[in-house]
Design a protein around this motif. Structure first.
Motif, PDB file in Angstrom:
ATOM      1  N   HIS A 140       0.827  -1.210   0.000  1.00  0.00           N
ATOM      2  CA  HIS A 140       0.000   0.000   0.000  1.00  0.00           C
ATOM      3  C   HIS A 140       0.865   1.265   0.000  1.00  0.00           C
ATOM      4  O   HIS A 140       1.900   1.307   0.663  1.00  0.00           O
ATOM      5  CB  HIS A 140      -0.915   0.032   1.227  1.00  0.00           C
ATOM      6  CG  HIS A 140      -1.850  -1.128   1.304  1.00  0.00           C
ATOM      7  ND1 HIS A 140      -1.662  -2.185   2.174  1.00  0.00           N
ATOM      8  CD2 HIS A 140      -2.971  -1.417   0.606  1.00  0.00           C
ATOM      9  CE1 HIS A 140      -2.646  -3.061   2.027  1.00  0.00           C
ATOM     10  NE2 HIS A 140      -3.453  -2.617   1.074  1.00  0.00           N
ATOM     11  N   GLU A 169      -3.154  -0.131  -4.159  1.00  0.00           N
ATOM     12  CA  GLU A 169      -3.514  -1.405  -3.543  1.00  0.00           C
ATOM     13  C   GLU A 169      -3.854  -2.398  -4.644  1.00  0.00           C
ATOM     14  O   GLU A 169      -4.240  -2.001  -5.751  1.00  0.00           O
ATOM     15  CB  GLU A 169      -4.668  -1.265  -2.549  1.00  0.00           C
ATOM     16  CG  GLU A 169      -5.994  -0.888  -3.155  1.00  0.00           C
ATOM     17  CD  GLU A 169      -7.102  -0.898  -2.101  1.00  0.00           C
ATOM     18  OE1 GLU A 169      -6.866  -1.344  -0.971  1.00  0.00           O
ATOM     19  OE2 GLU A 169      -8.213  -0.446  -2.435  1.00  0.00           O
ATOM     20  N   ASN A 170      -3.679  -3.674  -4.332  1.00  0.00           N
ATOM     21  CA  ASN A 170      -3.952  -4.753  -5.297  1.00  0.00           C
ATOM     22  C   ASN A 170      -3.217  -4.549  -6.615  1.00  0.00           C
ATOM     23  O   ASN A 170      -3.738  -4.836  -7.706  1.00  0.00           O
ATOM     24  CB  ASN A 170      -5.459  -4.878  -5.546  1.00  0.00           C
ATOM     25  CG  ASN A 170      -6.229  -5.224  -4.291  1.00  0.00           C
ATOM     26  OD1 ASN A 170      -5.750  -5.978  -3.441  1.00  0.00           O
ATOM     27  ND2 ASN A 170      -7.421  -4.649  -4.150  1.00  0.00           N
ATOM     28  N   TRP A 174      -7.264   1.343   5.182  1.00  0.00           N
ATOM     29  CA  TRP A 174      -5.850   1.388   5.556  1.00  0.00           C
ATOM     30  C   TRP A 174      -5.198   2.740   5.312  1.00  0.00           C
ATOM     31  O   TRP A 174      -4.038   2.948   5.710  1.00  0.00           O
ATOM     32  CB  TRP A 174      -5.065   0.306   4.800  1.00  0.00           C
ATOM     33  CG  TRP A 174      -5.161   0.414   3.310  1.00  0.00           C
ATOM     34  CD1 TRP A 174      -6.003  -0.273   2.491  1.00  0.00           C
ATOM     35  CD2 TRP A 174      -4.393   1.281   2.462  1.00  0.00           C
ATOM     36  NE1 TRP A 174      -5.814   0.104   1.180  1.00  0.00           N
ATOM     37  CE2 TRP A 174      -4.827   1.053   1.143  1.00  0.00           C
ATOM     38  CE3 TRP A 174      -3.389   2.222   2.685  1.00  0.00           C
ATOM     39  CZ2 TRP A 174      -4.295   1.743   0.042  1.00  0.00           C
ATOM     40  CZ3 TRP A 174      -2.854   2.912   1.595  1.00  0.00           C
ATOM     41  CH2 TRP A 174      -3.308   2.662   0.299  1.00  0.00           C
TER      42      TRP A 174
END
Length: 216
Positions: free
Chosen positions: A63, A114-115, A92
């Motif tokens: 992240h 993210e991801n 987050w």
């Protein structure tokens, strides 16, 4: 880079971190009044011209957050109200920090990783530009453009530009792999030193590079 910018305009956070730290290290070593700062909230550039700013935060391994503003290029008000850059943001995010920024009307853009991809809120149709290119052109720059931006921070004569570009390229490649060491920092700054001018401050550069975690 798109207008307004899109998530795909930003490189991978690790590449951005290596670039940002390299620029900050050079500026810290060569300037008596650097605009860069590194703290628990991330790596900042406090003035990108006209009071613009950006901050890159590596939250954890998967992240990151990149945010900032270009006062001349961030046209992010609709009907007189600042759009909500944090709407729908994941849990987050460093919410306390970002809410303080938002309360100060400091945002022109907020992106989060993210991801395996960058994300941002969907912009209203009225948003013509968010100022990412003006505040941080280096995030979408190709390698040649990034090297040119970094070399310009050195107080070096034109005749040294080619050798300096090569030195920055070597260091940036090591920084991306987290394989740079004190010798690599010293070699980069030595390439920039011109007789009769103050030598870059190796101690300041090493301190920033160490705290930024790019040294092996």
């Amino acid at each position: 880079m798109h207008t307004p910018s899109r998530p795909e305009d930003l490189e991978h956070p690790e590449l951005l971190w290596a670039r940002a730290v390299t620029m900050a290290m050079v500026d810290t070593a060569c300037s008596t009044s650097t605009e860069f700062a590194l703290d628990d909230d991330g790596l900042w550039c406090h003035s990108t011209g006209g009071d613009g700013w950006w901050r890159l935060t590596l939250v954890d391994e998967g992240h990151a957050v990149f945010c900032g503003q270009d006062p001349d290029g961030s046209h992010t008000h609709v009907d007189g109200e600042q759009i909500d850059f944090l709407a729908g943001g994941p849990d987050w995010l460093p919410w306390d920090l970002l809410r303080d920024d938002a309360a100060g009307n400091l945002f022109g853009f907020v992106y989060w990783w993210e991801n395996g991809a960058w994300h941002r809120i969907p912009y209203p149709d009225e948003v013509r530009e968010d100022g990412l290119d003006g505040a941080a052109a280096w995030v979408g720059a190709d390698e040649e453009e990034f090297l040119g931006l970094t070399v310009s921070s050195f107080d070096a004569p034109w005749a040294r530009q080619r050798s300096l570009t090569d030195a920055v390229a070597r260091f940036a490649a090591l920084a991306r792999e987290r394989k740079a060491d004190a010798g690599a920092v010293a070699a980069l700054l030595a390439a920039a030193h011109t007789e009769g001018r103050p030598a870059p401050r190796l101690d300041a550069a090493l301190d920033l590079a160490t705290r930024a975690g790019i040294l092996s």
